[in-house]
Scaffold this motif. Structure first.
Motif, PDB file in Angstrom:
ATOM      1  N   ARG A  56      -0.831   2.126   5.151  1.00 49.98           N
ATOM      2  CA  ARG A  56      -0.382   3.103   3.820  1.00 49.98           C
ATOM      3  C   ARG A  56       0.666   3.723   4.019  1.00 49.98           C
ATOM      4  NH1 ARG A  56      -5.123   5.583   4.138  1.00 49.98           N
ATOM      5  NH2 ARG A  56      -5.984   3.882   3.036  1.00 49.98           N
TER       6      ARG A  56
ATOM      7  N   PRO B 112      -8.837   6.958  -0.527  1.00 49.42           N
ATOM      8  CA  PRO B 112      -8.057   5.785  -0.672  1.00 49.42           C
ATOM      9  C   PRO B 112      -8.615   5.024  -2.020  1.00 49.42           C
ATOM     10  CG  PRO B 112      -8.057   6.370   1.403  1.00 49.42           C
ATOM     11  CD  PRO B 112      -9.165   7.292   0.894  1.00 49.42           C
TER      12      PRO B 112
ATOM     13  N   THR C  34      -8.555  -1.712   1.986  1.00 53.36           N
ATOM     14  CA  THR C  34      -7.954  -0.769   2.966  1.00 53.36           C
ATOM     15  C   THR C  34      -6.671  -1.483   3.578  1.00 53.36           C
ATOM     16  OG1 THR C  34      -9.534  -1.455   4.760  1.00 53.36           O
ATOM     17  CG2 THR C  34     -10.036   0.744   3.144  1.00 53.36           C
ATOM     18  N   PRO C  35      -5.766  -0.859   3.707  1.00 49.15           N
ATOM     19  CA  PRO C  35      -4.591  -1.610   4.505  1.00 49.15           C
ATOM     20  C   PRO C  35      -5.038  -2.190   5.658  1.00 49.15           C
ATOM     21  CG  PRO C  35      -3.933   0.570   4.333  1.00 49.15           C
ATOM     22  CD  PRO C  35      -5.319   0.452   3.350  1.00 49.15           C
TER      23      PRO C  35
ATOM     24  N   PHE D  63       0.980  -1.157   0.115  1.00 43.98           N
ATOM     25  CA  PHE D  63      -0.120  -0.039   0.009  1.00 43.98           C
ATOM     26  C   PHE D  63       0.941   1.292  -0.267  1.00 43.98           C
ATOM     27  CE2 PHE D  63      -2.167  -3.533   1.816  1.00 43.98           C
ATOM     28  CZ  PHE D  63      -3.217  -3.346   1.181  1.00 43.98           C
TER      29      PHE D  63
ATOM     30  N   GLU E   4      -6.406   1.953  -4.066  1.00 41.93           N
ATOM     31  CA  GLU E   4      -6.464   0.908  -3.181  1.00 41.93           C
ATOM     32  C   GLU E   4      -7.498  -0.113  -3.474  1.00 41.93           C
ATOM     33  OE1 GLU E   4      -3.646   2.971   0.155  1.00 41.93           O
ATOM     34  OE2 GLU E   4      -5.718   2.342   0.539  1.00 41.93           O
TER      35      GLU E   4
END
Length: 540
Positions: free
Chosen positions: A336, A321, A328-329, A306, A325
């Motif tokens: 991120r 994001p 989501t991280p 990320f 992406e």
């Protein structure tokens, strides 16, 4: 949600990777990590192959696992030997696991040319072995070795090998893509045929259950993850692999990717839903125990998974994001990262500098100055994406939130060969002043950089004792332009830690000692700045 059982073979198939070696305690620690993640099975080794694995299984009996079942791995009985007299099968029983994974030949070539058995003898070996283990109250997973190759050469015999395992009482038939050469659609079609063939068959008495089809792939053609996912699409409900994908030759199917894909994108549950956020921390822990660097580019769990560098991308991600992406991280326990570089743009600079001054915007003159300076330095060879601490010091200098901790008068280094006393080879002298107090220190070391590091610490610790907490954890030198031979510019990257925090700094010069000094200065000053901020509870 479809239920998919995961068998992790880090401790068996993974340990066959080049440079991988586990102690018994390493294996225990990895079992605990995998159980915390929540995989269904942990294939922990072959107790008949070496004393270390048998010692592990003895120790593993003391473990109280919350999610996972330990699996002992071994082969079918040897040709011409009764199961009750086969040493390998006796060691599997001695391992005392509830689940056993047995591999047998499903490719006629392997049966006749490698085992030197007749085709019927090989089927009897499979059937007898599975039945023997079931009679001893074991749940049996049958690994059909070389199944996909065997199927393409002689489909009828490959299917007979699976039938023999079912006749013996195996609950799971795992199709092994042992050579790693199958293409994804081949894998899909063959798996689908097997699933269809066994979908209505059941084993057991009053508690009869259906037969589960599994997949075990290798990455020789770069398709291990794709083959595994398509096998699941074809109906497989059991997936084998290695958490970080390492293993013999080019490695095994990477379970960190497969688990995330199945759980997040394919409406399958293979670990407890809440545990997916532990995926990255557990992958890091397994990499640390294995003594390997976690590949930064690994999907979902890598440090770069990320990471954003291009200015346009960073600007978009800061706004939303979802722009760049796919997940989501935080979903997988990652984070991120915005990488600092000459292509990062003003959005990146603003995001970094607003930590120090919330009033700064893209139109602020100092932001333009920082962008210009970054581009100049990267042209010289700096690469700030790998040295956030050096970038932070650059920003502090630009916005007036930096005060030097000392004034350098000079440093000197000299080397000597042959080495002198205590096997040292270099000497350094270092002269500084702090608030008007001048000190001159010296140090010797194993090379001029080590000697300079020692001399600097001898001086700085007189004024700043917490410098003693800094430990260098990595030191890298990169030649930037080989055209000038030994006079080429080099980039030195130093990674440091004080036990609680890790940071990276760098220096660039045509003199490797100067480049090292610049990186060392940033490392020491970063630590001193952070300690002051912790002491006063605010940014300085």
């Amino acid at each position: 949600m479809r239920q998919i059982s995961i068998l992790d073979s880090t401790l068996r198939d993974g340990s066959q990777g080049e440079g991988i070696s586990y102690s018994v305690q390493d294996k225990i620690n990895i079992v605990k990590a995998l159980d915390e993640l929540g995989v269904t099975y942990i294939e922990a080794g072959n107790p008949g192959s070496n004393p270390k694995d048998m010692e592990f299984f003895a120790e593993a009996k003391k473990l109280k696992l919350a999610h996972s079942k330990l699996v002992a791995f071994g082969s079918t009985r040897r040709k011409g030997i009764k199961c009750s007299e086969d040493a390998n099968l006796q060691s599997l029983l001695a391992a005392d696991t509830d689940v056993v994974c047995i591999f047998g030949k499903s490719w006629d070539f392997q049966a006749t040319e490698i085992l030197h058995a007749t085709l019927e003898e090989n089927l009897e070996m499979i059937r007898d072995t599975v039945a023997f283990l079931v009679e001893n109250k074991k749940e049996v997973i049958f690994d059909a070795e070389h199944f996909f190759t065997g199927y393409t050469e002689n489909a009828d015999y490959a299917m007979k090998a699976l039938e023999a395992a079912v006749e013996g009482g195996a609950k799971t038939l795992c199709l092994c893509e042992t050579k790693g050469g199958m293409m994804p659609m081949q894998c899909f079609e063959i798996t689908k045929h097997v699933v269809e063939h066994f979908k209505d068959k059941k084993i057991g008495g009053d508690d009869a259950c259906g037969i589960s089809v599994g997949i075990h792939t290798h990455n020789d053609s770069g398709c291990a993850v794709a083959n595994s996912l398509l096998a699941v699409e074809a109906g497989a409900s059991h997936v084998q692999g290695v958490l970080l994908g390492f293993g013999e030759r080019t490695g095994n199917a990477n379970l960190s990717t497969i688990i995330a894909d199945l759980q997040i994108k394919m409406d399958c549950e293979c670990i407890p839903a809440e545990n997916i956020q532990n995926l990255t921390p557990i992958c890091k822990r397994v990499a640390e125990i294995t003594n390997i660097a976690l590949d930064a580019g690994m999907p979902y769990v890598g440090a770069s998974a990320f990471a954003h560098k291009a200015g346009m991308h960073i600007d978009a991600v800061i706004k939303n994001p979802f722009a760049y992406e796919h997940v989501t991280p935080e979903t997988v326990g990652n984070e991120r990262v915005f990488l600092m570089s000459e292509v990062a743009g003003k959005s990146m600079i603003v995001e970094k500098v607003q930590k120090f001054d919330k009033t700064l915007t893209k139109s602020s003159p100092v932001v333009a100055e920082i962008v210009k300076r970054v581009k100049e330095l990267e042209h010289e060879g700096y690469q700030f994406e790998g040295a956030d601490a050096s970038f932070e010091i650059l920003v502090r200098k630009a916005i007036g939130k930096y005060q030097p901790f000392y004034n350098l008068h000079y440093y000197k280094t000299s080397g000597e060969f042959p080495r002198f006393a205590d096997d040292q080879s270099a000497f350094a002298q270092f002269k500084i002043d702090v608030d008007g107090k001048v000190v001159v220190t010296a140090g010797d070391g194993d090379g001029p950089v080590n000697a300079l590091d020692v001399a600097m610490r001898n001086a700085l610790e007189q004024f700043y004792p917490n410098v003693a907490q800094i430990h260098l954890t990595d030191y890298k030198v990169r030649v930037l332009d080989g055209k000038s031979a030994t006079a080429s510019r080099v980039r030195v990257l130093i990674e440091s830690s004080d036990g609680d925090e890790h940071w990276a700094t760098m220096g660039v010069s045509s003199d490797v000692i100067e480049a090292s000094y610049l990186a060392l200065v940033d490392s020491f000053e970063y630590k001193l700045i952070k300690d002051l901020e912790r002491k006063f509870g605010k940014l300085i």
